[in-house]
Design a protein around this motif. Sequence first.
Motif, PDB file in Angstrom:
ATOM      1  N   MET A 213       0.809  -1.217   0.000  1.00 37.69           N
ATOM      2  CA  MET A 213       0.000   0.000   0.000  1.00 37.69           C
ATOM      3  C   MET A 213       0.841   1.265   0.000  1.00 37.69           C
ATOM      4  N   ASP A 214       2.045   1.211   0.574  1.00 33.11           N
ATOM      5  CA  ASP A 214       2.832   2.431   0.743  1.00 33.11           C
ATOM      6  C   ASP A 214       3.684   2.779  -0.458  1.00 33.11           C
ATOM      7  N   GLY A 215       3.837   1.893  -1.416  1.00 29.39           N
ATOM      8  CA  GLY A 215       4.644   2.208  -2.586  1.00 29.39           C
ATOM      9  C   GLY A 215       4.816   1.007  -3.482  1.00 29.39           C
ATOM     10  N   PRO A 216       5.225   1.226  -4.746  1.00 31.20           N
ATOM     11  CA  PRO A 216       5.339   0.117  -5.691  1.00 31.20           C
ATOM     12  C   PRO A 216       6.572  -0.744  -5.485  1.00 31.20           C
ATOM     13  N   ASP A 217       7.560  -0.235  -4.731  1.00 33.02           N
ATOM     14  CA  ASP A 217       8.817  -0.969  -4.557  1.00 33.02           C
ATOM     15  C   ASP A 217       8.786  -1.775  -3.269  1.00 33.02           C
ATOM     16  N   GLU A 218       9.275  -3.007  -3.360  1.00 29.59           N
ATOM     17  CA  GLU A 218       9.357  -3.873  -2.194  1.00 29.59           C
ATOM     18  C   GLU A 218      10.662  -3.631  -1.458  1.00 29.59           C
ATOM     19  N   SER A 219      10.572  -3.347  -0.178  1.00 32.57           N
ATOM     20  CA  SER A 219      11.786  -3.108   0.599  1.00 32.57           C
ATOM     21  C   SER A 219      12.618  -4.381   0.727  1.00 32.57           C
ATOM     22  N   GLU A 220      11.939  -5.565   0.621  1.00 33.48           N
ATOM     23  CA  GLU A 220      12.668  -6.829   0.776  1.00 33.48           C
ATOM     24  C   GLU A 220      13.409  -7.222  -0.504  1.00 33.48           C
ATOM     25  N   GLU A 221      13.121  -6.540  -1.600  1.00 31.30           N
ATOM     26  CA  GLU A 221      13.739  -6.912  -2.870  1.00 31.30           C
ATOM     27  C   GLU A 221      15.186  -6.446  -2.892  1.00 31.30           C
ATOM     28  N   GLU A 223      19.239  -5.924  -4.065  1.00 27.70           N
ATOM     29  CA  GLU A 223      19.934  -5.502  -5.278  1.00 27.70           C
ATOM     30  C   GLU A 223      20.596  -6.717  -5.928  1.00 27.70           C
ATOM     31  N   PRO A 224      20.868  -6.629  -7.229  1.00 29.79           N
ATOM     32  CA  PRO A 224      21.543  -7.759  -7.902  1.00 29.79           C
ATOM     33  C   PRO A 224      22.907  -8.039  -7.296  1.00 29.79           C
ATOM     34  N   ASN A 225      23.248  -9.302  -7.262  1.00 28.54           N
ATOM     35  CA  ASN A 225      24.562  -9.739  -6.778  1.00 28.54           C
ATOM     36  C   ASN A 225      25.270 -10.420  -7.939  1.00 28.54           C
ATOM     37  N   TYR A 226      26.052  -9.625  -8.680  1.00 28.00           N
ATOM     38  CA  TYR A 226      26.654 -10.149  -9.903  1.00 28.00           C
ATOM     39  C   TYR A 226      27.773 -11.152  -9.619  1.00 28.00           C
ATOM     40  N   THR A 252      24.188 -26.541 -13.692  1.00 28.10           N
ATOM     41  CA  THR A 252      24.726 -25.664 -12.654  1.00 28.10           C
ATOM     42  C   THR A 252      24.646 -24.223 -13.141  1.00 28.10           C
ATOM     43  N   ILE A 253      24.097 -23.336 -12.311  1.00 28.15           N
ATOM     44  CA  ILE A 253      23.926 -21.937 -12.699  1.00 28.15           C
ATOM     45  C   ILE A 253      24.315 -21.043 -11.517  1.00 28.15           C
ATOM     46  N   GLU A 254      24.283 -19.734 -11.746  1.00 22.78           N
ATOM     47  CA  GLU A 254      24.532 -18.754 -10.693  1.00 22.78           C
ATOM     48  C   GLU A 254      23.331 -17.812 -10.601  1.00 22.78           C
ATOM     49  N   VAL A 255      22.812 -17.616  -9.409  1.00 20.60           N
ATOM     50  CA  VAL A 255      21.700 -16.685  -9.193  1.00 20.60           C
ATOM     51  C   VAL A 255      22.277 -15.306  -8.912  1.00 20.60           C
ATOM     52  N   ILE A 256      21.838 -14.295  -9.693  1.00 18.94           N
ATOM     53  CA  ILE A 256      22.360 -12.943  -9.506  1.00 18.94           C
ATOM     54  C   ILE A 256      21.302 -11.966  -8.995  1.00 18.94           C
ATOM     55  N   HIS A 257      20.010 -12.335  -9.054  1.00 16.43           N
ATOM     56  CA  HIS A 257      18.977 -11.439  -8.507  1.00 16.43           C
ATOM     57  C   HIS A 257      17.760 -12.260  -8.093  1.00 16.43           C
ATOM     58  N   LYS A 258      17.424 -12.193  -6.804  1.00 14.72           N
ATOM     59  CA  LYS A 258      16.276 -12.908  -6.261  1.00 14.72           C
ATOM     60  C   LYS A 258      15.094 -11.949  -6.162  1.00 14.72           C
ATOM     61  N   LEU A 259      14.047 -12.215  -6.927  1.00 14.47           N
ATOM     62  CA  LEU A 259      12.866 -11.350  -6.951  1.00 14.47           C
ATOM     63  C   LEU A 259      11.712 -12.016  -6.223  1.00 14.47           C
ATOM     64  N   GLY A 316       5.620   3.517 -11.367  1.00 12.76           N
ATOM     65  CA  GLY A 316       5.647   2.066 -11.396  1.00 12.76           C
ATOM     66  C   GLY A 316       6.850   1.484 -10.680  1.00 12.76           C
ATOM     67  N   ARG A 317       6.848   0.181 -10.544  1.00 13.88           N
ATOM     68  CA  ARG A 317       7.940  -0.534  -9.903  1.00 13.88           C
ATOM     69  C   ARG A 317       9.211  -0.403 -10.740  1.00 13.88           C
ATOM     70  N   LYS A 318      10.327  -0.172 -10.073  1.00 14.14           N
ATOM     71  CA  LYS A 318      11.600  -0.067 -10.780  1.00 14.14           C
ATOM     72  C   LYS A 318      11.999  -1.442 -11.309  1.00 14.14           C
ATOM     73  N   GLN A 319      12.269  -1.505 -12.583  1.00 14.32           N
ATOM     74  CA  GLN A 319      12.647  -2.773 -13.203  1.00 14.32           C
ATOM     75  C   GLN A 319      13.998  -2.632 -13.890  1.00 14.32           C
ATOM     76  N   ILE A 320      14.796  -3.676 -13.810  1.00 19.28           N
ATOM     77  CA  ILE A 320      16.084  -3.708 -14.477  1.00 19.28           C
ATOM     78  C   ILE A 320      15.926  -4.473 -15.782  1.00 19.28           C
ATOM     79  N   SER A 321      16.395  -3.889 -16.867  1.00 20.87           N
ATOM     80  CA  SER A 321      16.269  -4.544 -18.159  1.00 20.87           C
ATOM     81  C   SER A 321      17.220  -5.734 -18.245  1.00 20.87           C
ATOM     82  N   GLN A 322      16.854  -6.681 -19.091  1.00 21.83           N
ATOM     83  CA  GLN A 322      17.686  -7.859 -19.253  1.00 21.83           C
ATOM     84  C   GLN A 322      19.042  -7.493 -19.853  1.00 21.83           C
TER      85      GLN A 322
END
Length: 389
Positions: A213-221, A223-226, A252-259, A316-322
């Motif tokens: 309710m307070d904003g489009p961005d999630e505080s728990e989201e 930042e990417p971890n490259y 086997t992969i590497e996770v760089i951003h948990k949404l 809107g919610r801040k989104q990072i492009s691919q």
Amino acid sequence: MGDAFIRHIELLGYEKRFFPSQHYVYMFLVKWNDLSEKVVYRRFTEIYEFHKALKEMFPIESGDINIENRIIPHLPAPKWFDGQRSTENRQGTLAEYCYALVNLPHKISRCLHVVNFFKVRHDDMNPVTDSQTKKPEVFLLPKDSKKNPTDITGPIVLQTYRVIADYEKSSTSEMSLKAGDMVDVVEKSENGWWFCQLKNKRGWVPAAYLEPMDGPDESEEQEPNYAGEAYLVWKSYTAVEEDELTLKEGDTIEVIHKLLDGWWVIRKDETTGYYPSMYLQKAGEVNTSVKSEQRNRSAPPRRSTIRNAKSIHKQGRKQISQETYRRNSRKYIQNRRNMLGNSQNKANVIIEKNEPEDNKPKAQPAVPPRPSKDLILNHCTESTRRKIL
């Protein structure tokens, strides 16, 4: 499929209700053999009556004939007046009772008496309430406090989220939603499915359809971890959207951003894309039964695929492009390679400095100039001077 039976019962906490009078009910998450999960509500008096009937059905296993043969767990009788403190303190015992009950021999744990008691009732989905009284207070049992439930000191303040688009449920454990509905979130799962309640209804909801309710961005989201975290793919998935990745089980992969919507940005070699988090397992982690159950469950919808979404927030919610993910990921990989190359060069230099002296070419001594005649006459001995005279 054969007869229904219960695989697991988990105590979630309890509710304090005010209609028709103040009372308390325990919340149980019941997992069935068809992989469905149901939340049911039972008073302790009901549970104790169920327990007494179970003992009568199995007198040997209840220890009535020989106490040494007892395998049915103990359960204390309800008090003359069950208040909030006794309801709270009883949670540890009740959680242990349910665990022991499910692990009894099949003739007991899968009998109709047990199955029917934990089946979903009409009032589980639509509890009797009165709009004039305040809604129930929910007291959740923290996962790290199940052995010490007395740590719970007050009601959990549930977060309220707004639904941004209509959602039609695809299974009985989910809940249909309408745009503009206000739901209370009971549990957030990193796989993108959240357990919510709306008035008298409860069920699993895709996190992608909810906004704070307070904003489009999630505080728990985060930042990417490259640098990336190593994960294994334990369920294959074929990409549907262009920015998703197709992977096979065992990759086997590497996770760089948990949404929070359950779709994580991952890196495979130098390629990045979205992949369902519920199909990933952290490297070195033991595969749990909970994740095994999710093999037959579909991934939640992505935020970018929701049509007719209507947000109450102007921005809107801040989104990072691919492309940004890929560019920054390549930079990190290149920097890592450069650092690795520099470290190898330094190691080679050290090896060269430590080579044995025998392997190095020896420098030739310099030939001094021949001394002049005057220098010999002034500085040399008598015998030397005679040789030049």
